[in-house]
Motif scaffolding. Structure first.
Motif, PDB file in Angstrom:
ATOM      1  N   MET A 116     -90.465  32.486 -13.519  1.00 16.75           N
ATOM      2  CA  MET A 116     -91.427  33.424 -14.544  1.00 16.75           C
ATOM      3  C   MET A 116     -91.335  34.358 -14.787  1.00 16.75           C
ATOM      4  N   MET A 140     -90.612  31.461 -22.456  1.00 15.45           N
ATOM      5  CA  MET A 140     -91.830  32.081 -21.491  1.00 15.45           C
ATOM      6  C   MET A 140     -93.266  31.104 -22.324  1.00 15.45           C
ATOM      7  N   TYR A 141     -93.652  31.281 -22.453  1.00 13.97           N
ATOM      8  CA  TYR A 141     -95.327  31.025 -22.368  1.00 13.97           C
ATOM      9  C   TYR A 141     -95.040  29.894 -23.763  1.00 13.97           C
ATOM     10  N   THR A 142     -94.388  29.027 -23.320  1.00 14.42           N
ATOM     11  CA  THR A 142     -93.922  28.185 -24.402  1.00 14.42           C
ATOM     12  C   THR A 142     -94.254  26.767 -24.072  1.00 14.42           C
ATOM     13  N   ARG A 219     -99.037  25.625 -15.772  1.00 17.98           N
ATOM     14  CA  ARG A 219    -100.307  27.070 -15.961  1.00 17.98           C
ATOM     15  C   ARG A 219     -99.158  28.295 -15.495  1.00 17.98           C
ATOM     16  N   LEU A 220     -97.892  28.447 -13.981  1.00 20.14           N
ATOM     17  CA  LEU A 220     -97.563  29.772 -14.365  1.00 20.14           C
ATOM     18  C   LEU A 220     -96.215  29.689 -15.957  1.00 20.14           C
ATOM     19  N   GLY A 222     -96.053  27.755 -18.588  1.00 23.65           N
ATOM     20  CA  GLY A 222     -96.854  28.202 -20.066  1.00 23.65           C
ATOM     21  C   GLY A 222     -97.866  28.608 -20.434  1.00 23.65           C
ATOM     22  N   GLY A 223     -98.822  28.655 -21.816  1.00 22.98           N
ATOM     23  CA  GLY A 223     -99.138  29.244 -22.563  1.00 22.98           C
ATOM     24  C   GLY A 223    -100.501  28.449 -22.901  1.00 22.98           C
ATOM     25  N   SER A 224    -101.245  29.497 -23.336  1.00 24.25           N
ATOM     26  CA  SER A 224    -102.983  29.187 -24.088  1.00 24.25           C
ATOM     27  C   SER A 224    -102.773  27.441 -24.137  1.00 24.25           C
ATOM     28  N   SER A 225    -101.560  27.391 -24.941  1.00 19.68           N
ATOM     29  CA  SER A 225    -101.488  25.876 -25.534  1.00 19.68           C
ATOM     30  C   SER A 225    -100.793  24.852 -24.544  1.00 19.68           C
ATOM     31  N   ALA A 227    -101.531  23.728 -22.266  1.00 17.29           N
ATOM     32  CA  ALA A 227    -102.239  22.487 -20.758  1.00 17.29           C
ATOM     33  C   ALA A 227    -101.958  21.319 -20.260  1.00 17.29           C
ATOM     34  N   ILE A 232    -105.842  19.919 -15.968  1.00 16.45           N
ATOM     35  CA  ILE A 232    -107.457  19.605 -17.049  1.00 16.45           C
ATOM     36  C   ILE A 232    -108.642  19.360 -16.007  1.00 16.45           C
TER      37      ILE A 232
END
Lengths: 274, 349
Positions: A116, A140-142, A219-220, A222-225, A227, A232
């Protein structure tokens, strides 16, 4: 007869820690509890397979796709590494394989946290890149960061079974192939590769299964999309008190993974019978 | 021979379960078990309490009210003595008879709590909770990236900040922001309004970098994003490391929250728990905590000693006329499942 006691204790162990939890998950997934009464329902499954709102199925599909890519990358990276490792002198080999295992001594969560701070927009890698006048990395976040996290964490599970098989490969088979006029490439594709196939399959299983069910990595990193199905499922137990739906998703994912394992097994046995 | 195996098996099982039983009875000395939000107590406070009272503190943290509630609900019997939930969750726990009445003779310092924090709606008689911290939900932003004035929730739907927005991974807070932006009540139970909120969140999703928890503070300090929805109690911790971020509450109003310490019905160390609550209300300790979080202490004497910059900050200590416009979360009876479904849906989409 002598081992009866051990067998019994193993059966008890397996029942308590494998079978009972599975049955419990199955029970939760098929029931709805309303206050005190428990009733049979398929509602949890119909909620998942709701074709007018297919987002849960999409998440499942996405998880399989991402885990598949990570597994493929692990194979492409891991096989040559295992091959090179196996062809080295025993002492060097022992040292290098230790290096591969070494990071695994450290907690998995910490290693992912480390990625991260490496990958962040203003993280270590990007700071270095900008110092060198190179364009910044935006991963990051992808999904790419999630795949990277999976490959990094699970690569040893691909390398080790293949490496273990390759070092036990009988050298006389390779010599015979060579003597009979096969080129090194032919020897590889027609002798080494088929003989290491069971190891490849077990490597695939060992990388794919934790990848498809992980929730920490997504979770660490990835981003908003991004999941995954694991995220879940975790939510259903941790934040939303919906054991039924969480269990149903777990059952669904187990069925799919079981199908995949069965598929690879079948091919495996075919290979042997040939 | 069989007996030996049985013994081995029994020992294995015993070993497997020792960590579970071990923690509740491993000590002959006095203990108190506390369950609080992550990063929600000033460093040194627990040590000070242990030093002064000789009571050993077992301290665990949670990420959201729901997370805490489920952990307590799914464990049977004694888990913790003291828990620090928020307003609406205290109402829920009170209704489900999870809380013990506090003997205020053992918490004399509670008398120092400002009148306006006593007997709030979540605990009308004031017999079950002791206010710990309070504040608002606000927008933290980087003034270098956000040069316009932040006065509307709509800024969180602004394409200009695509992939530079952090939202909270908490169903009440994120759905609440969507409801506010639509001009509805934070406590809406109307399925149509909630459906609109869901669509609003789905519309926002491509712009959101991540739904985060406590780590949003580090991410904003590292300038990973331009805007983040945060709890005002995070401001102090962010300022400690970086005082260039700015904070705003949109004109449409926001959520005002009250977190209070409660004692669980199943508590085994109630007297120690009360000693801990009393300690938290002691003006110097209350001030340590409030200063750490950059919040306005509910303890009058502590607040009086806090820095003016905190006392006069409308984000953490809104004036009465503003406060009247803000809403406190209440239980959403009847719509609780809908909230959960919406949040699962948004995360999965």
């Amino acid at each position: 007869m002598k081992y009866k006691g051990i067998t019994y204790s193993y059966v008890v162990y397996a029942f308590t820690f494998f079978l009972a939890p599975l049955l419990l998950i199955l029970f939760y997934s098929l029931t709805a509890s309303d206050g005190g009464s428990v009733s049979f329902t398929l509602e949890n499954f119909t909620r998942f397979f709701d074709f007018s709102n297919p987002q849960y199925m999409k998440v499942l599909g996405n998880s399989f796709r991402i885990a598949g890519i990570a597994t493929l990358l692990c194979l492409l990276l891991g096989y040559p590494m295992a091959y090179i490792l196996a062809s080295l002198k025993p002492r060097l080999r022992a040292f290098l394989s230790l290096l591969f295992i070494l990071p695994m001594w450290m907690n998995f969560l910490l290693r992912t946290y480390a990625w991260m701070s490496l990958l962040e927009t203003n993280g270590i890698i990007n700071t270095l890149l900008s110092k060198l006048g190179l364009p910044a990395l935006q991963i990051m976040y992808t999904e790419k960061a999630v795949i990277l996290g999976m490959v990094y964490n699970f690569l040893p599970f691909m390398i080790l079974p293949i490496y273990n098989t390759l070092i036990k490969l009988d050298p006389s088979l390779l010599n015979a192939s060579d003597d009979l006029g096969a080129s090194p490439w032919q020897t590889f594709t027609r002798v080494t590769l088929p003989l290491s196939k069971p190891a490849i399959l077990s490597g695939i299983n060992m990388v794919f299964m934790p990848s498809v069910t992980t929730f920490v990595i997504s979770r660490l990193l990835g981003g908003s999309s991004t999941a995954l199905i694991g995220d879940i499922i975790e939510k259903q137990f941790k934040l939303v008190d919906d054991k039924g739906f969480g269990s149903a998703m777990s059952v669904i994912i187990m069925i799919f993974v079981f199908g995949l394992v069965a598929l690879t097994r079948e091919k495996d046995s075919e290979e042997v019978s040939l | 021979m069989k007996r030996l195996y049985a013994l081995v098996l029994a020992l294995t099982l015993l070993l497997a379960f020792t960590p579970l039983t071990g923690c509740s009875q491993d000590d002959s000395g006095e203990t108190v078990r506390i369950y609080n939000w992550g990063d929600y107590i000033a460093p040194g406070v627990i040590e000070l309490f242990e030093e002064e009272t000789g009571i050993e503190v077992v301290y665990d943290t949670f990420e959201t009210n729901e997370d805490m509630y489920l952990k307590l609900k799914n464990s049977s019997g004694y888990t913790y003595d003291v828990v620090i939930p928020s307003d609406y969750m205290i109402s829920k726990m009170l209704r489900e008879d999870m809380l013990a009445e506090i003997d205020f003779n053992n918490v004399p310092n509670a008398a120092g709590i400002d009148e306006r924090f006593k007997n709030l709606d979540y605990d009308p008689t004031g017999a079950y909770s002791v206010p710990y911290m309070w504040g608002t939900v606000c927008i933290a932003y980087d003034p270098e990236q956000v040069t316009e004035e932040v006065n509307s929730w709509d800024i969180l739907w602004d394409e200009d900040y695509a992939r530079r927005i952090f939202m909270i991974d908490s169903e009440r807070d994120s759905i609440g922001v969507a409801l506010l932006s639509l001009g509805y009540s934070l406590n809406s139970t109307d399925p149509d309004e909630l459906e609109e909120a869901k669509q609003k969140l789905l519309e926002q999703k491509p712009l959101v970098l991540a739904y985060t928890g406590d780590d949003v503070k580090d991410k904003m300090i590292a300038r990973e994003g331009a805007l983040a929805v945060i709890w005002s109690c995070d401001i102090g911790i962010i300022r400690e490391q970086d005082d260039t971020l700015a904070y705003a509450i949109p004109d449409a109003g926001t959520n005002v929250w009250y977190d209070a310490a409660v004692i669980l019905k199943d508590a085994e160390n109630k007297a120690n728990a009360e000693a801990f609550l009393n300690f938290l209300c002691r003006p110097d300790v209350a001030q340590m905590n409030a200063d750490y979080m950059g919040s306005a202490s509910p303890v009058s004497e502590a607040l009086a000693n806090q820095d003016e910059s905190i006392r006069n900050d409308p984000i953490v200590n809104p004036p009465a006329e503003e406060l009247a416009k803000y809403e406190v979360f209440q239980m959403v009876d009847g719509a609780a499942e809908l909230y959960e479904e919406i949040w699962s849906y948004v995360l999965a989409s």
